[in-house]
Design a protein around this motif. Structure first.
Motif, PDB file in Angstrom:
ATOM      1  N   SER A 183     -35.958 -46.918  70.972  1.00 21.85           N
ATOM      2  CA  SER A 183     -34.843 -46.268  71.646  1.00 21.85           C
ATOM      3  C   SER A 183     -34.495 -46.996  72.928  1.00 21.85           C
ATOM      4  N   LEU A 184     -35.482 -47.612  73.564  1.00 20.71           N
ATOM      5  CA  LEU A 184     -35.193 -48.362  74.779  1.00 20.71           C
ATOM      6  C   LEU A 184     -34.369 -49.594  74.435  1.00 20.71           C
ATOM      7  N   GLY A 185     -34.719 -50.203  73.286  1.00 24.05           N
ATOM      8  CA  GLY A 185     -33.959 -51.372  72.866  1.00 24.05           C
ATOM      9  C   GLY A 185     -32.555 -51.008  72.451  1.00 24.05           C
ATOM     10  N   ALA A 186     -32.332 -49.737  72.067  1.00 29.39           N
ATOM     11  CA  ALA A 186     -31.000 -49.324  71.672  1.00 29.39           C
ATOM     12  C   ALA A 186     -30.045 -49.346  72.842  1.00 29.39           C
ATOM     13  N   GLY A 187     -30.590 -49.309  74.057  1.00 27.00           N
ATOM     14  CA  GLY A 187     -29.771 -49.738  75.158  1.00 27.00           C
ATOM     15  C   GLY A 187     -29.560 -48.912  76.374  1.00 27.00           C
ATOM     16  N   ASP A 188     -29.175 -47.652  76.263  1.00 24.64           N
ATOM     17  CA  ASP A 188     -28.625 -46.981  77.436  1.00 24.64           C
ATOM     18  C   ASP A 188     -29.602 -46.033  78.115  1.00 24.64           C
ATOM     19  N   LYS A 189     -30.875 -45.998  77.671  1.00 26.11           N
ATOM     20  CA  LYS A 189     -31.808 -45.020  78.199  1.00 26.11           C
ATOM     21  C   LYS A 189     -31.923 -45.088  79.706  1.00 26.11           C
ATOM     22  N   GLU A 190     -32.172 -46.270  80.255  1.00 24.44           N
ATOM     23  CA  GLU A 190     -32.392 -46.392  81.683  1.00 24.44           C
ATOM     24  C   GLU A 190     -31.108 -46.249  82.480  1.00 24.44           C
ATOM     25  N   ASP A 191     -29.965 -46.221  81.803  1.00 29.02           N
ATOM     26  CA  ASP A 191     -28.698 -46.045  82.511  1.00 29.02           C
ATOM     27  C   ASP A 191     -28.533 -44.621  83.016  1.00 29.02           C
ATOM     28  N   TYR A 192     -29.177 -43.657  82.377  1.00 37.16           N
ATOM     29  CA  TYR A 192     -28.970 -42.271  82.788  1.00 37.16           C
ATOM     30  C   TYR A 192     -30.253 -41.568  83.226  1.00 37.16           C
TER      31      TYR A 192
ATOM     32  N   THR B   6     -33.648 -41.217  85.572  1.00 42.89           N
ATOM     33  CA  THR B   6     -34.191 -41.682  86.842  1.00 42.89           C
ATOM     34  C   THR B   6     -35.495 -42.422  86.561  1.00 42.89           C
ATOM     35  N   ALA B   7     -35.980 -43.152  87.543  1.00 43.57           N
ATOM     36  CA  ALA B   7     -37.239 -43.896  87.385  1.00 43.57           C
ATOM     37  C   ALA B   7     -38.397 -42.940  87.086  1.00 43.57           C
ATOM     38  N   ASP B   8     -38.369 -41.781  87.726  1.00 41.50           N
ATOM     39  CA  ASP B   8     -39.421 -40.789  87.498  1.00 41.50           C
ATOM     40  C   ASP B   8     -39.364 -40.250  86.073  1.00 41.50           C
ATOM     41  N   GLU B   9     -38.156 -40.040  85.550  1.00 51.14           N
ATOM     42  CA  GLU B   9     -38.001 -39.532  84.183  1.00 51.14           C
ATOM     43  C   GLU B   9     -38.448 -40.572  83.156  1.00 51.14           C
ATOM     44  N   VAL B  10     -38.148 -41.829  83.420  1.00 53.79           N
ATOM     45  CA  VAL B  10     -38.606 -42.904  82.525  1.00 53.79           C
ATOM     46  C   VAL B  10     -40.126 -42.902  82.467  1.00 53.79           C
ATOM     47  N   GLU B  11     -40.759 -42.729  83.622  1.00 58.81           N
ATOM     48  CA  GLU B  11     -42.226 -42.712  83.678  1.00 58.81           C
ATOM     49  C   GLU B  11     -42.788 -41.498  82.942  1.00 58.81           C
ATOM     50  N   GLN B  12     -42.129 -40.352  83.084  1.00 52.28           N
ATOM     51  CA  GLN B  12     -42.565 -39.145  82.370  1.00 52.28           C
ATOM     52  C   GLN B  12     -42.562 -39.376  80.858  1.00 52.28           C
ATOM     53  N   LEU B  13     -41.513 -40.025  80.365  1.00 52.75           N
ATOM     54  CA  LEU B  13     -41.420 -40.287  78.926  1.00 52.75           C
ATOM     55  C   LEU B  13     -42.459 -41.306  78.469  1.00 52.75           C
ATOM     56  N   ARG B  14     -42.724 -42.287  79.305  1.00 52.33           N
ATOM     57  CA  ARG B  14     -43.743 -43.282  78.948  1.00 52.33           C
ATOM     58  C   ARG B  14     -45.113 -42.628  78.803  1.00 52.33           C
ATOM     59  N   GLU B  15     -45.374 -41.652  79.662  1.00 50.29           N
ATOM     60  CA  GLU B  15     -46.678 -40.983  79.630  1.00 50.29           C
ATOM     61  C   GLU B  15     -46.759 -39.938  78.520  1.00 50.29           C
ATOM     62  N   ALA B  16     -45.624 -39.457  78.041  1.00 49.51           N
ATOM     63  CA  ALA B  16     -45.598 -38.385  77.032  1.00 49.51           C
ATOM     64  C   ALA B  16     -45.658 -38.979  75.631  1.00 49.51           C
TER      65      ALA B  16
ATOM     66  N   TYR C 111     -26.023 -35.637  78.783  1.00 51.72           N
ATOM     67  CA  TYR C 111     -26.592 -34.624  77.890  1.00 51.72           C
ATOM     68  C   TYR C 111     -26.560 -35.132  76.446  1.00 51.72           C
ATOM     69  N   LEU C 112     -25.441 -35.724  76.050  1.00 49.81           N
ATOM     70  CA  LEU C 112     -25.305 -36.251  74.692  1.00 49.81           C
ATOM     71  C   LEU C 112     -26.314 -37.366  74.429  1.00 49.81           C
ATOM     72  N   GLN C 113     -26.497 -38.267  75.402  1.00 47.50           N
ATOM     73  CA  GLN C 113     -27.472 -39.349  75.239  1.00 47.50           C
ATOM     74  C   GLN C 113     -28.883 -38.791  75.080  1.00 47.50           C
ATOM     75  N   CYS C 114     -29.208 -37.797  75.896  1.00 48.16           N
ATOM     76  CA  CYS C 114     -30.536 -37.183  75.822  1.00 48.16           C
ATOM     77  C   CYS C 114     -30.709 -36.450  74.496  1.00 48.16           C
ATOM     78  N   LEU C 115     -29.654 -35.818  74.019  1.00 45.66           N
ATOM     79  CA  LEU C 115     -29.697 -35.103  72.749  1.00 45.66           C
ATOM     80  C   LEU C 115     -29.929 -36.074  71.587  1.00 45.66           C
ATOM     81  N   GLU C 116     -29.288 -37.226  71.647  1.00 47.30           N
ATOM     82  CA  GLU C 116     -29.493 -38.247  70.614  1.00 47.30           C
ATOM     83  C   GLU C 116     -30.935 -38.737  70.598  1.00 47.30           C
ATOM     84  N   GLU C 117     -31.496 -38.948  71.792  1.00 47.53           N
ATOM     85  CA  GLU C 117     -32.896 -39.367  71.906  1.00 47.53           C
ATOM     86  C   GLU C 117     -33.830 -38.307  71.336  1.00 47.53           C
TER      87      GLU C 117
END
Length: 219
Positions: A26-35, A37-47, A122-128
């Protein structure tokens, strides 16, 4: 005994590998880090555990909708429960002081976002979330915990869909376009959640039957 332990270990390794695959794909799909925050990216990496990952994604989704509500319909935003106060007696007995949380831990980019911008996030997060449900529903690592996350998520999405239905007729054309995509995906994801719940319930049933059979053999 050894074979059962080996099977559990292999299952854990496979699921962790699947979690890493979902994250990198999903990260390679492209837009994850665009929406995020750095803290949210870290939360997902740990989950990495499926039930934890769904919980985190559900919270991120809820956060986006709350922000959109605050722009479009502030009165509909539910007040957040207050943070629990630290136990002063326990802290007084502790030799090491507990460091304070950073003030800007979950800070977002500066600037005011529009309702449409929040709904696009919201739509991007829903797709993820949809991608993860499809990948994880086949072999959850902890069925009971996973089922709990699925049920919580289904309830959350139902609340979101009800609010979106209420405000859809008051939106302008670009906003309606985004919301229409969200509504379609919500309907599809709700079906996937129900299917995943049924499979997980069946898995729990099979595990109970297997445990019962093992108990009978021991007697």
């Amino acid at each position: 005994m050894t074979s059962a332990w080996s099977a559990r270990l292999l299952s854990r390794i496979l699921m962790l590998a699947l979690a890493c695959y979902c994250w990198s794909g999903s990260l390679g799909a492209g837009d994850k880090e665009d929406y995020l925050t750095a803290d949210e990216v870290e939360q997902l990496r740990e989950a990495q555990e499926p039930h934890v990952r769904l919980k985190v994604l559900g919270e991120l989704l809820d956060h986006r909708l709350d922000k959109a509500r605050a722009v479009r319909d502030p009165a509909s935003v539910k007040p957040k429960p207050p943070e629990p106060k630290p136990d002063r007696k326990k802290n007084a007995k502790s030799e090491k002081p507990i460091p304070a949380e950073p003030a800007e831990r979950n800070s977002e980019p500066t600037g005011t976002k529009s309702f449409q911008a929040w709904m696009e996030e919201y739509l991007q997060c829903l797709e993820e979330l949809s991608d993860n449900v499809q990948n994880f529903s086949t072999a959850p690592l902890e069925p009971k915990a996973y089922l709990k996350s699925l049920n919580k998520l289904e309830s959350t999405l139902q609340e979101h869909a009800q609010w979106i239905d209420q405000i859809e007729s008051h939106l302008d054309k670009p906003e309606k376009k985004v919301v229409a995509e969200i509504s379609d995906l919500l309907e599809e994801l709700t079906g996937d959640l129900k299917e995943a719940s049924e499979k997980t319930q069946e898995q729990i049933k099979l595990l109970k039957e297997a445990e019962k059979a093992r108990s009978s053999r021991r007697r």
